[in-house]
Motif scaffolding. Structure first.
Motif, PDB file in Angstrom:
ATOM      1  N   ALA A 239      13.923  63.939  -2.980  1.00  0.00           N
ATOM      2  CA  ALA A 239      14.678  62.967  -3.773  1.00  0.00           C
ATOM      3  C   ALA A 239      15.862  62.410  -2.990  1.00  0.00           C
ATOM      4  CB  ALA A 239      15.159  63.610  -5.074  1.00  0.00           C
ATOM      5  N   LEU A 240      16.522  63.264  -2.194  1.00  0.00           N
ATOM      6  CA  LEU A 240      17.644  62.797  -1.381  1.00  0.00           C
ATOM      7  C   LEU A 240      17.183  61.778  -0.345  1.00  0.00           C
ATOM      8  CD1 LEU A 240      20.621  63.015  -0.552  1.00  0.00           C
ATOM      9  CD2 LEU A 240      19.977  64.955   0.912  1.00  0.00           C
ATOM     10  N   ILE A 241      16.059  62.051   0.291  1.00  0.00           N
ATOM     11  CA  ILE A 241      15.536  61.110   1.291  1.00  0.00           C
ATOM     12  C   ILE A 241      15.168  59.781   0.640  1.00  0.00           C
ATOM     13  CG2 ILE A 241      13.649  60.716   2.912  1.00  0.00           C
ATOM     14  CD1 ILE A 241      13.624  63.697   3.470  1.00  0.00           C
ATOM     15  N   VAL A 242      14.535  59.846  -0.521  1.00  0.00           N
ATOM     16  CA  VAL A 242      14.180  58.614  -1.226  1.00  0.00           C
ATOM     17  C   VAL A 242      15.425  57.843  -1.638  1.00  0.00           C
ATOM     18  CG1 VAL A 242      13.059  57.700  -3.295  1.00  0.00           C
ATOM     19  CG2 VAL A 242      11.963  59.531  -2.006  1.00  0.00           C
ATOM     20  N   GLY A 243      16.454  58.551  -2.145  1.00  0.00           N
ATOM     21  CA  GLY A 243      17.690  57.887  -2.543  1.00  0.00           C
ATOM     22  C   GLY A 243      18.387  57.218  -1.371  1.00  0.00           C
ATOM     23  N   MET A 244      18.468  57.922  -0.236  1.00  0.00           N
ATOM     24  CA  MET A 244      19.096  57.331   0.938  1.00  0.00           C
ATOM     25  C   MET A 244      18.322  56.121   1.430  1.00  0.00           C
ATOM     26  SD  MET A 244      21.840  59.026   1.453  1.00  0.00           S
ATOM     27  CE  MET A 244      22.245  58.391   3.068  1.00  0.00           C
ATOM     28  N   THR A 245      17.010  56.175   1.331  1.00  0.00           N
ATOM     29  CA  THR A 245      16.203  55.015   1.737  1.00  0.00           C
ATOM     30  C   THR A 245      16.457  53.814   0.839  1.00  0.00           C
ATOM     31  OG1 THR A 245      14.493  56.531   2.559  1.00  0.00           O
ATOM     32  CG2 THR A 245      13.863  54.231   2.205  1.00  0.00           C
ATOM     33  N   VAL A 246      16.520  54.052  -0.485  1.00  0.00           N
ATOM     34  CA  VAL A 246      16.788  52.951  -1.421  1.00  0.00           C
ATOM     35  C   VAL A 246      18.182  52.386  -1.196  1.00  0.00           C
ATOM     36  CG1 VAL A 246      17.061  52.382  -3.863  1.00  0.00           C
ATOM     37  CG2 VAL A 246      15.163  53.836  -3.118  1.00  0.00           C
ATOM     38  N   LEU A 247      19.181  53.260  -0.977  1.00  0.00           N
ATOM     39  CA  LEU A 247      20.546  52.790  -0.727  1.00  0.00           C
ATOM     40  C   LEU A 247      20.615  51.954   0.545  1.00  0.00           C
ATOM     41  CD1 LEU A 247      23.542  52.829  -1.495  1.00  0.00           C
ATOM     42  CD2 LEU A 247      23.756  54.964  -0.191  1.00  0.00           C
ATOM     43  N   THR A 248      19.920  52.382   1.558  1.00  0.00           N
ATOM     44  CA  THR A 248      19.906  51.618   2.808  1.00  0.00           C
ATOM     45  C   THR A 248      19.300  50.239   2.615  1.00  0.00           C
ATOM     46  OG1 THR A 248      19.728  53.682   4.059  1.00  0.00           O
ATOM     47  CG2 THR A 248      19.151  51.661   5.206  1.00  0.00           C
ATOM     48  N   LEU A 249      18.239  50.172   1.820  1.00  0.00           N
ATOM     49  CA  LEU A 249      17.615  48.873   1.566  1.00  0.00           C
ATOM     50  C   LEU A 249      18.525  47.964   0.744  1.00  0.00           C
ATOM     51  CD1 LEU A 249      13.951  49.996   0.794  1.00  0.00           C
ATOM     52  CD2 LEU A 249      14.832  49.001   2.908  1.00  0.00           C
ATOM     53  N   ARG A 250      19.336  48.569  -0.143  1.00  0.00           N
ATOM     54  CA  ARG A 250      20.212  47.743  -0.977  1.00  0.00           C
ATOM     55  C   ARG A 250      21.410  47.200  -0.201  1.00  0.00           C
ATOM     56  NH1 ARG A 250      19.816  47.972  -6.507  1.00  0.00           N
ATOM     57  NH2 ARG A 250      21.398  46.325  -6.344  1.00  0.00           N
ATOM     58  N   VAL A 251      21.993  47.991   0.653  1.00  0.00           N
ATOM     59  CA  VAL A 251      23.203  47.568   1.371  1.00  0.00           C
ATOM     60  C   VAL A 251      22.890  46.877   2.681  1.00  0.00           C
ATOM     61  CG1 VAL A 251      24.522  49.424   0.316  1.00  0.00           C
ATOM     62  CG2 VAL A 251      23.464  49.793   2.550  1.00  0.00           C
ATOM     63  N   ALA A 252      21.688  46.914   3.134  1.00  0.00           N
ATOM     64  CA  ALA A 252      21.349  46.274   4.401  1.00  0.00           C
ATOM     65  C   ALA A 252      21.407  44.753   4.238  1.00  0.00           C
ATOM     66  CB  ALA A 252      19.953  46.711   4.854  1.00  0.00           C
ATOM     67  N   PRO A 253      21.915  43.976   5.215  1.00  0.00           N
ATOM     68  CA  PRO A 253      21.965  42.505   5.113  1.00  0.00           C
ATOM     69  C   PRO A 253      20.560  41.919   5.049  1.00  0.00           C
ATOM     70  CG  PRO A 253      22.497  43.211   7.343  1.00  0.00           C
ATOM     71  CD  PRO A 253      22.434  44.451   6.514  1.00  0.00           C
ATOM     72  N   THR A 254      20.473  40.830   4.264  1.00  0.00           N
ATOM     73  CA  THR A 254      19.168  40.175   4.115  1.00  0.00           C
ATOM     74  C   THR A 254      18.914  39.107   5.164  1.00  0.00           C
ATOM     75  OG1 THR A 254      20.159  38.603   2.565  1.00  0.00           O
ATOM     76  CG2 THR A 254      19.167  40.615   1.639  1.00  0.00           C
ATOM     77  N   HIS A 255      20.025  38.568   5.835  1.00  0.00           N
ATOM     78  CA  HIS A 255      19.854  37.581   6.891  1.00  0.00           C
ATOM     79  C   HIS A 255      20.894  37.851   7.974  1.00  0.00           C
ATOM     80  CE1 HIS A 255      23.137  35.920   4.486  1.00  0.00           C
ATOM     81  NE2 HIS A 255      23.507  35.269   5.577  1.00  0.00           N
ATOM     82  N   TYR A 256      20.678  37.329   9.114  1.00  0.00           N
ATOM     83  CA  TYR A 256      21.553  37.546  10.253  1.00  0.00           C
ATOM     84  C   TYR A 256      21.982  36.184  10.815  1.00  0.00           C
ATOM     85  CZ  TYR A 256      19.840  42.331  10.115  1.00  0.00           C
ATOM     86  OH  TYR A 256      19.515  43.598   9.717  1.00  0.00           O
ATOM     87  N   ASP A 257      23.275  36.039  11.235  1.00  0.00           N
ATOM     88  CA  ASP A 257      23.759  34.818  11.878  1.00  0.00           C
ATOM     89  C   ASP A 257      23.133  34.683  13.259  1.00  0.00           C
ATOM     90  OD1 ASP A 257      25.373  34.311   9.705  1.00  0.00           O
ATOM     91  OD2 ASP A 257      27.100  35.394  10.564  1.00  0.00           O
ATOM     92  N   PRO A 258      22.725  33.442  13.612  1.00  0.00           N
ATOM     93  CA  PRO A 258      22.113  33.283  14.937  1.00  0.00           C
ATOM     94  C   PRO A 258      23.140  33.482  16.042  1.00  0.00           C
ATOM     95  CG  PRO A 258      22.433  31.151  13.896  1.00  0.00           C
ATOM     96  CD  PRO A 258      22.754  32.174  12.852  1.00  0.00           C
ATOM     97  N   THR A 259      22.709  33.880  17.144  1.00  0.00           N
ATOM     98  CA  THR A 259      23.563  34.090  18.308  1.00  0.00           C
ATOM     99  C   THR A 259      24.018  32.734  18.868  1.00  0.00           C
ATOM    100  OG1 THR A 259      22.329  36.089  18.816  1.00  0.00           O
ATOM    101  CG2 THR A 259      23.678  35.157  20.577  1.00  0.00           C
ATOM    102  N   PRO A 260      25.340  32.537  19.120  1.00  0.00           N
ATOM    103  CA  PRO A 260      25.802  31.232  19.670  1.00  0.00           C
ATOM    104  C   PRO A 260      25.096  30.913  20.982  1.00  0.00           C
ATOM    105  CG  PRO A 260      27.660  32.578  18.946  1.00  0.00           C
ATOM    106  CD  PRO A 260      26.456  33.455  18.896  1.00  0.00           C
ATOM    107  N   ALA A 261      24.812  29.568  21.138  1.00  0.00           N
ATOM    108  CA  ALA A 261      24.161  29.130  22.373  1.00  0.00           C
ATOM    109  C   ALA A 261      25.154  29.147  23.527  1.00  0.00           C
ATOM    110  CB  ALA A 261      23.597  27.726  22.186  1.00  0.00           C
ATOM    111  N   PRO A 262      24.693  29.274  24.734  1.00  0.00           N
ATOM    112  CA  PRO A 262      25.612  29.244  25.888  1.00  0.00           C
ATOM    113  C   PRO A 262      26.313  27.890  26.018  1.00  0.00           C
ATOM    114  CG  PRO A 262      23.329  29.154  26.605  1.00  0.00           C
ATOM    115  CD  PRO A 262      23.303  29.433  25.144  1.00  0.00           C
ATOM    116  N   GLY A 263      27.526  27.826  26.605  1.00  0.00           N
ATOM    117  CA  GLY A 263      28.313  26.604  26.732  1.00  0.00           C
ATOM    118  C   GLY A 263      27.654  25.558  27.615  1.00  0.00           C
TER     119      GLY A 263
END
Length: 404
Positions: free
Chosen positions: A338-362
Motif C-alpha cells: 500500500a505504501l508503494i502504491v500510495g507513493m506512486t500515486v503521489l508522484t503521478l499527482r505532483v509530477a509536472p504535466t508539461h515541460y518548458d522547451p530549452t532556449p535556442a542558442p544565440g
C-alpha cells in the motif's frame, strides 16, 4: 555385505499390504527384524532396499505373513509375529539391547520413538502408521489433531537433538518452535510427506546451524555446560567438530538413521556422508577413546541428551505463535504494498504535466556592430613601441626637492 539375489522380496506396496493385513505396526516389524522403524518405512516406500542378513530375515517374515494370510488362521499369524527371523550374534544382541535402552529412555528419540505413529488407541495400531495416511485408518484426523500428535511425539526428542547439535538450550527450543511453526504454515505439504518428522527435523537443524546467530547479543556468551564432567567432555568434542560432520554423526549414530537417509537429509551423497561419519568418529575417539565403539557412542549421546531437562512448549502455543507470525508478515507485506502504491500515486499527482522547451542558442543581430576589443599589433606598431622604449629607457632626471 552384499545383497543376496536369491532371496525374493515382494514389491514395496505388497510389503505394506501384508503388514497391514495382519494388523502389525512398523515398530513391531522393526523389532522382529532388528532394525529401526525408519528403516522399515524406507523399505515399504521403496526408498531403500534391505541387504544381507536383514534382507533374509525380512523376506522370511514377509513369507510367514503371506502364508498366514492364505491359511487365514490366527495361530499362524501369531507364530509369524513371534518367529525369530535369524539366529542373532552377540553383536546383534548388543545392538538390539542398545536400541531397546534408547527407546526406553526416549532421550534422543530414535526412529521408533520419534516416529509419527500414535500408539494410544487400537485404531492407530491397526492402521500402523498413524499420520502417514496409510490404509486401515478408521476415520481421517483433522489438521489440528494431526499436528498436535506429530508435535507431542517428536518435539521433546527434537529439542534434545538440537541441543547436542548447537550446545545451546534456548537456541534448541527456538529452532524446534520455528520448525513446527513453518510446518504448520505449510501443513498441506508436510501432512502428505512420507516422513514428516524428518521434514521438521531438517527445518530445525537448518535454523539452528544458521551462521547469523553469531551476530545476536544473546549468543556472544557460551551456554552453561553440563553438570557432569564426562558430559562436558563429550559436549566439547561435539562442538569442536565441523557443523556438517556434527550433524551427520548425530543423525547416524544418535538418531539411528540409515546411511542413505542420513545422506538425503543432509543433502549430500552417500559416500560423502559415510566419510563424514568416519572422520567424525575418528575425531571423537581421538579425544575419548572409550567411545570408539559406535554402540558406546550412541549410548553416551542418549545419556547426554537425557541428562538435560529440555521441554518444549505446548502445541497450542506453537500453532498460535506461528499463526500470529504469518498474520504479522502478511500485514507487513500489505502495508508495504500500500505504501508503494500510495507513493506512486503521489508522484503521478505532483509530477509536472508539461515541460518548458530549452532556449535556442544565440544568433547575431544585423544593424548593430559587434563589440570588439583592441586588434592585433602590426609590424609597424611593434617597431614604434620598441623605439619608444629604447628612447625613453633612462627617463628624465629625477627631481629632488630643494629648500629655498
Amino acid at each position: 555385505m552384499t545383497q543376496s539375489p536369491a532371496t525374493p522380496l515382494p514389491t514395496p506396496t505388497e510389503r505394506r499390504r501384508l503388514r497391514v493385513a495382519r494388523s502389525l505396526t512398523q515398530t513391531q516389524i522393526a523389532e522382529r527384524v532388528g532394525v529401526t522403524r525408519e528403516t522399515v518405512r524406507s523399505w515399504e516406500t521403496g526408498r531403500t532396499a534391505p541387504r544381507g542378513r536383514k534382507r533374509e530375515a525380512y523376506a522370511r517374515l514377509l513369507a510367514e505373513l503371506g502364508r498366514s494370510e492364505k491359511t487365514g488362521t490366527a495361530d499362524a499369524a501369531g507364530a509369524a509375529a513371534r518367529t525369530k527371523p535369524d539366529a542373532p550374534t552377540k553383536a546383534d544382541a548388543r545392538t538390539k539391547a542398545e536400541a531397546r535402552a534408547s527407546r526406553a529412555s526416549g532421550a534422543l528419540g530414535t526412529a521408533p520413538a520419534a516416529s509419527v505413529a500414535v500408539q494410544e488407541a487400537p485404531r492407530d495400531q491397526a492402521s500402523g502408521d498413524g499420520l502417514d495416511g496409510g490404509p486401515g485408518r478408521d476415520r481421517p484426523r483433522s489438521a489440528t489433531e494431526a499436528f498436535d500428535a506429530l508435535y507431542a511425539h517428536s518435539a521433546p526428542h527434537l529439542v534434545r537433538q538440537t541441543y547436542l547439535l548447537t550446545g545451546r538450550r534456548t537456541l534448541a527450543r527456538e529452532s524446534v518452535e520455528r520448525a513446527f511453526q513453518l510446518a504448520w504454515a505449510r501443513w498441506p505439504e508436510v501432512a502428505v510427506d512420507p516422513d514428516p518428522v524428518s521434514w521438521v527435523r531438517a527445518a530445525a537443524y537448518e535454523y539452528a546451524m544458521s551462521p547469523w546467530h553469531r551476530l545476536r547479543p544473546a549468543h556472544r556468551q557460551p551456554d552453561a555446560p553440563p553438570a557432569d564432567a564426562d558430559d562436558r567432555k563429550l559436549m566439547d568434542v561435539l562442538q569442536s567438530l565441523p557443523p556438517a560432520y556434527r550433524r551427520t554423526l548425530l543423525l547416524y549414530d544418535g538418531v539411528g538413521l540409515d546411511l542413505p537417509e542420513t545422506a538425503a537429509e543432509t543433502e549430500a551423497s552417500t559416500p560423502a556422508a559415510a566419510n563424514r561419519i568416519l572422520h567424525a568418529r575418528e575425531a571423537v575417539a581421538e579425544q575419548l577413546p572409550d567411545l570408539a565403539v559406535p554402540e558406546q557412542l550412541h549410548r553416551r549421546l542418549t545419556e547426554l541428551a537425557g541428562a538435560e531437562k529440555l521441554d518444549a512448549p505446548g502445541s497450542t502455543l506453537v500453532r498460535g505463535a506461528g499463526e500470529k507470525r504469518v498474520r504479522f508478515w502478511t500485514r507487513t507485506a500489505v502495508a508495504v504494498t500500500a505504501l508503494i502504491v500510495g507513493m506512486t500515486v503521489l508522484t503521478l499527482r505532483v509530477a509536472p504535466t508539461h515541460y518548458d522547451p530549452t532556449p535556442a542558442p544565440g544568433a547575431p543581430i544585423s544593424g548593430v556592430p559587434p563589440l570588439t576589443g583592441p586588434g592585433h599589433l602590426t609590424d609597424e606598431d611593434i617597431a614604434l613601441r620598441e623605439a619608444l622604449r629604447k628612447r625613453l629607457g633612462g627617463g628624465p632626471e629625477r627631481l629632488a626637492p630643494v629648500a629655498e
